[in-house]
Write a protein that holds these residues in place. Structure first.
Motif, PDB file in Angstrom:
ATOM      1  N   PRO A 182      70.964  39.798  76.945  1.00  9.53           N
ATOM      2  CA  PRO A 182      71.590  39.385  75.695  1.00  9.53           C
ATOM      3  C   PRO A 182      71.075  38.018  75.248  1.00  9.53           C
ATOM      4  N   SER A 183      71.333  37.688  74.015  1.00  8.53           N
ATOM      5  CA  SER A 183      70.863  36.426  73.447  1.00  8.53           C
ATOM      6  C   SER A 183      71.383  35.241  74.258  1.00  8.53           C
ATOM      7  N   GLY A 184      70.502  34.299  74.526  1.00  4.39           N
ATOM      8  CA  GLY A 184      70.914  33.080  75.225  1.00  4.39           C
ATOM      9  C   GLY A 184      70.909  33.186  76.736  1.00  4.39           C
ATOM     10  N   HIS A 241      65.780  41.918  73.528  1.00  3.86           N
ATOM     11  CA  HIS A 241      67.181  42.198  73.787  1.00  3.86           C
ATOM     12  C   HIS A 241      67.556  43.602  73.312  1.00  3.86           C
ATOM     13  N   SER A 283      63.567  33.636  76.940  1.00  3.64           N
ATOM     14  CA  SER A 283      62.472  32.827  76.381  1.00  3.64           C
ATOM     15  C   SER A 283      62.138  31.674  77.302  1.00  3.64           C
ATOM     16  N   ALA A 286      69.389  27.116  82.698  1.00  3.06           N
ATOM     17  CA  ALA A 286      69.160  28.280  81.843  1.00  3.06           C
ATOM     18  C   ALA A 286      68.806  29.498  82.674  1.00  3.06           C
TER      19      ALA A 286
HETATM   20  N1  LIG Z   1      65.268  23.130  74.071  1.00  3.91           N
HETATM   21  C1  LIG Z   1      66.430  23.349  74.723  1.00  3.91           C
HETATM   22  N2  LIG Z   1      67.207  22.319  75.102  1.00  3.91           N
HETATM   23  C2  LIG Z   1      68.359  22.525  75.751  1.00  3.91           C
HETATM   24  N3  LIG Z   1      68.836  23.742  76.065  1.00  3.91           N
HETATM   25  C3  LIG Z   1      68.116  24.817  75.709  1.00  3.91           C
HETATM   26  C4  LIG Z   1      66.873  24.681  75.016  1.00  3.91           C
HETATM   27  N4  LIG Z   1      66.380  25.913  74.781  1.00  3.91           N
HETATM   28  C5  LIG Z   1      67.272  26.771  75.306  1.00  3.91           C
HETATM   29  N5  LIG Z   1      68.310  26.131  75.866  1.00  3.91           N
HETATM   30  C6  LIG Z   1      69.447  26.742  76.567  1.00  3.91           C
HETATM   31  O1  LIG Z   1      68.955  27.700  77.462  1.00  3.91           O
HETATM   32  C7  LIG Z   1      69.626  28.925  77.316  1.00  3.91           C
HETATM   33  C8  LIG Z   1      68.633  30.043  77.247  1.00  3.91           C
HETATM   34  O2  LIG Z   1      67.905  29.962  76.046  1.00  3.91           O
HETATM   35  P1  LIG Z   1      66.724  30.968  75.689  1.00  3.91           P
HETATM   36  O3  LIG Z   1      66.124  30.527  74.414  1.00  3.91           O
HETATM   37  O4  LIG Z   1      65.825  31.078  76.852  1.00  3.91           O
HETATM   38  O5  LIG Z   1      67.530  32.328  75.491  1.00  3.91           O
HETATM   39  P2  LIG Z   1      66.979  33.769  75.093  1.00  3.91           P
HETATM   40  O6  LIG Z   1      67.386  34.667  76.170  1.00  3.91           O
HETATM   41  O7  LIG Z   1      65.563  33.708  74.769  1.00  3.91           O
HETATM   42  O8  LIG Z   1      67.834  34.094  73.805  1.00  3.91           O
HETATM   43  P3  LIG Z   1      67.381  34.864  72.466  1.00  3.91           P
HETATM   44  O9  LIG Z   1      67.464  36.314  72.752  1.00  3.91           O
HETATM   45  O10 LIG Z   1      68.436  34.461  71.488  1.00  3.91           O
HETATM   46  O11 LIG Z   1      66.029  34.387  72.114  1.00  3.91           O
HETATM   47  C9  LIG Z   1      70.470  28.839  76.069  1.00  3.91           C
HETATM   48  O12 LIG Z   1      71.786  29.128  76.379  1.00  3.91           O
HETATM   49  C10 LIG Z   1      70.362  27.439  75.595  1.00  3.91           C
HETATM   50  O13 LIG Z   1      71.619  26.826  75.652  1.00  3.91           O
END
Ligand SMILES: Nc1ncnc2c1ncn2[C@@H]1O[C@H](COP(=O)(O)OP(=O)(O)OP(=O)(O)O)[C@@H](O)[C@H]1O
Ligand SMILES: [Mg+2]
Lengths: 278, 274
Positions: free
Chosen positions: A52-54, A206, A58, A33
């Motif tokens: 961006p999202s994902g 984001h 987080s 990630a």
């Molecule tokens: N519990 C989990 N188990 C497996 N993969 C995960 C898990 N949580 C997140 N991921 C993977 O890690 C990547 C990053 O997720 P994360 O939640 O950190 O993104 P984000 O930047 O916070 O997105 P958002 O803006 O939508 O909150 C994602 O692409 C997802 O596929």
């Protein structure tokens, strides 16, 4: 580090993230990630993680919070590696269900003060009411969370985090689920709270405008796996919404990072790492 | 603006109270009508052996209460029930704690509940009689069985359903070990725990009455089920109906007074009621 004053001691560069990789073991094998991310947060700085999202914002914040082990690299708080969650890094989440439903507004803050700081009951309640007042909820101090609006709940969570006076505040899109108007107002209020307390903050979002409004520095993450793509220092003049500097830096981030066509570098860019932007 | 926000819950609450009181009267009227229908039908039937009138039943209830027999029976039943209920809760707590602590515990609980939950507690009575003989331990054994599985299942589901954000917020504040369990998990799972307790109580009460009818041959101090059973054998039908009435009344009282009050003081006040 000289101990003795507990985790609430103030030191410069309280947090460092050093070549960190974060992985999830999912059903479809191992997902990376966050890949090779390094940065440091200085005392009193408000660092925004934008992407961006994902893209793993987080995930990174959760690792800093101690909820997720690092796969490689190290995260250090005041020089000590982060091994688990703790009240020296208070977190504000996006979800509204981060408050204890069985405690009142002031009760939630007081409980955190007692558990996190070990304050005696009276003192905890006194400070809790003070902080609840500071986020404008004095009249709701004895209300239960389910009777509050989403924005009010986030205010309580913010009051709880500030009241504990952590070394660093971690905020994961705390306003993402609010309507545009309350989001703006909450951003302004958060900004003045931070400035008054001189807090050190990592703020995940984001929204480019939110990043520019809140942050003193912005780190942009590229999507999947998340890596550092660019870094912006936000000058004081750019913090005012509607100012020319605000529009300029917003447009630049947008063009450079989110649409993928890098324009000429501009004066506001203090430094950015060799673009891993595609 | 915020004035309205403050007033709204208060208005809603007084509305609920008004609604409750009208529903109370509605229920009272329905009950009175049922009692009247019973009385009329029994008089028309004119066979006190098959169906005593409502009045005769009340009289029998009054007499057996006055002479102390019925209260003693009720006391016997309730003390057995409380003992079994208490043990059931303790064992359920232990099992759910194990399930929360380890994968082995979780699988153990899952297997045991899926095996024993469908088994009616009363079906274990022959085994209980073999193991413990005729006496209170056999009854307590089946009551524990009746309480344990639904309660353990509900608690476990409740713990698992605690939102991850709430868990993280708790650990962020430094909750760990017992303070995490008692300060966060249990209150957060309280809606499920309460409904498990309620369900366990209902199962236990039914099981006890049924078991007492099979059992109690030697016991001069049998419980309420035994009271019903012996009175049927002696063709004291009015007493049988008085006993049944008491079973219903105790069930209703616990449900509506004890559990509803518990719910109102906790999960309803916290907005956690589903
Ligand atoms: N519990 C989990 N188990 C497996 N993969 C995960 C898990 N949580 C997140 N991921 C993977 O890690 C990547 C990053 O997720 P994360 O939640 O950190 O993104 P984000 O930047 O916070 O997105 P958002 O803006 O939508 O909150 C994602 O692409 C997802 O596929
Ligand atoms: Mg996220």
């Amino acid at each position: 580090m000289d101990g003795g004053r507990g985790p609430f001691r103030e030191v410069s560069a309280p947090l460092s993230v050093d070549k960190v990789f974060l992985r999830y073991a999912g059903d479809a094998g191992i997902v990376t990630a966050v890949e090779d991310v390094s940065f440091a947060v200085e005392e009193g700085e408000r660092l925004v993680l934008l992407g961006p999202s994902g893209c793993g914002k987080s995930t990174l914040l959760r690792a800093i919070g101690g909820f997720l082990p690092v796969a490689e690299g190290a995260i250090r708080l005041n020089g000590r590696p982060v091994t688990g969650p703790g009240p020296d890094r208070m977190m504000v989440f996006q979800e509204f269900d981060q408050l204890l439903p069985w405690r009142t507004v002031a009760g939630n803050v007081a409980f955190a003060l007692r558990k996190a700081r070990g304050l005696p009951k009276d003192e905890a309640w006194r400070r809790a009411r003070e902080w609840v007042g500071r986020v404008g909820l004095a009249r709701f101090a004895d209300a239960y969370p389910h009777t509050l609006s989403g924005g009010m709940k986030q205010r309580v969570a913010i009051a709880r985090a500030f009241a504990v006076q952590p070394a660093i505040l971690l905020m994961d899109e705390p306003f993402a689920a609010l309507d545009a108007l309350s989001r703006r107002r909450m951003q302004d209020e958060l900004l003045s709270l931070c400035e008054a307390a001189g807090s050190t903050v990592i703020f995940v979002t984001h929204g480019i405008d939110e990043a520019v409004r809140i942050g003193t520095r912005i780190l942009v993450l590229s999507p999947h796996p998340g890596r550092l793509a660019a870094e912006y220092l936000v000058p004081e003049a750019a913090r005012e919404r509607g100012s020319a500097a605000f529009a300029e830096i917003e447009a630049d981030i947008h063009a450079r990072v989110f649409s993928g066509t890098p324009p000429e570098p501009q004066a506001v860019l203090a430094d950015f790492r060799e673009p891993s932007l595609v | 603006m915020s004035d309205h926000a403050l007033d709204a819950p208060r208005r809603a609450a007084s509305g609920a109270r008004f609604h409750l009181s009208t529903s109370f009267w509605r229920r009272a009227v329905i009950l009175a009508a049922l009692a009247l229908a019973w009385e009329a039908y029994a008089r028309w039937l004119g066979n006190g052996l098959l169906l005593p009138t409502f009045g005769e039943t009340l009289a029998a209830l009054w007499n057996s209460s006055i002479n102390g027999e019925l209260p003693a029976r009720v006391a016997t039943s309730l003390s057995l029930l409380l003992a079994g209920y208490g043990i059931g809760i303790a064992v359920a707590a232990t099992l759910t704690a194990l399930a929360a602590l380890s994968r082995w515990g979780e699988d153990l609980l899952g297997l045991l509940t899926s095996m024993f939950n469908p088994l009616p507690a009363i079906a274990l009575l022959p085994v209980a009689l073999l193991w413990f003989g005729i006496g209170p331990p056999s009854l307590i054994f089946v009551i524990v069985h009746a309480v344990l599985w639904p309660l353990a299942l509900a608690c476990h589901a409740g713990f698992r359903a605690v939102p991850p954000t709430l868990r993280m917020a708790g650990r962020n504040m430094g909750l760990a070990g017992p303070s995490y369990v008692f300060g966060l998990l249990i209150p957060a799972a309280l809606p499920a725990i309460l409904s498990g307790l309620r369900l366990g109580w209902a199962f236990a009460w039914r099981t006890l009455i049924a078991a007492e009818m099979v059992f109690g041959v030697s016991a001069r101090s049998g419980g309420l089920g035994w009271f019903i059973y012996t009175n049927r054998a002696q063709l004291e039908t009015a007493n049988v109906f008085a006993g049944l009435l008491v079973v219903v009344l105790i069930g209703l009282a616990v449900e509506n007074v004890v559990f509803r009050t518990l719910g109102r003081l906790t999960i309803q006040r916290w907005g956690q009621e589903s």
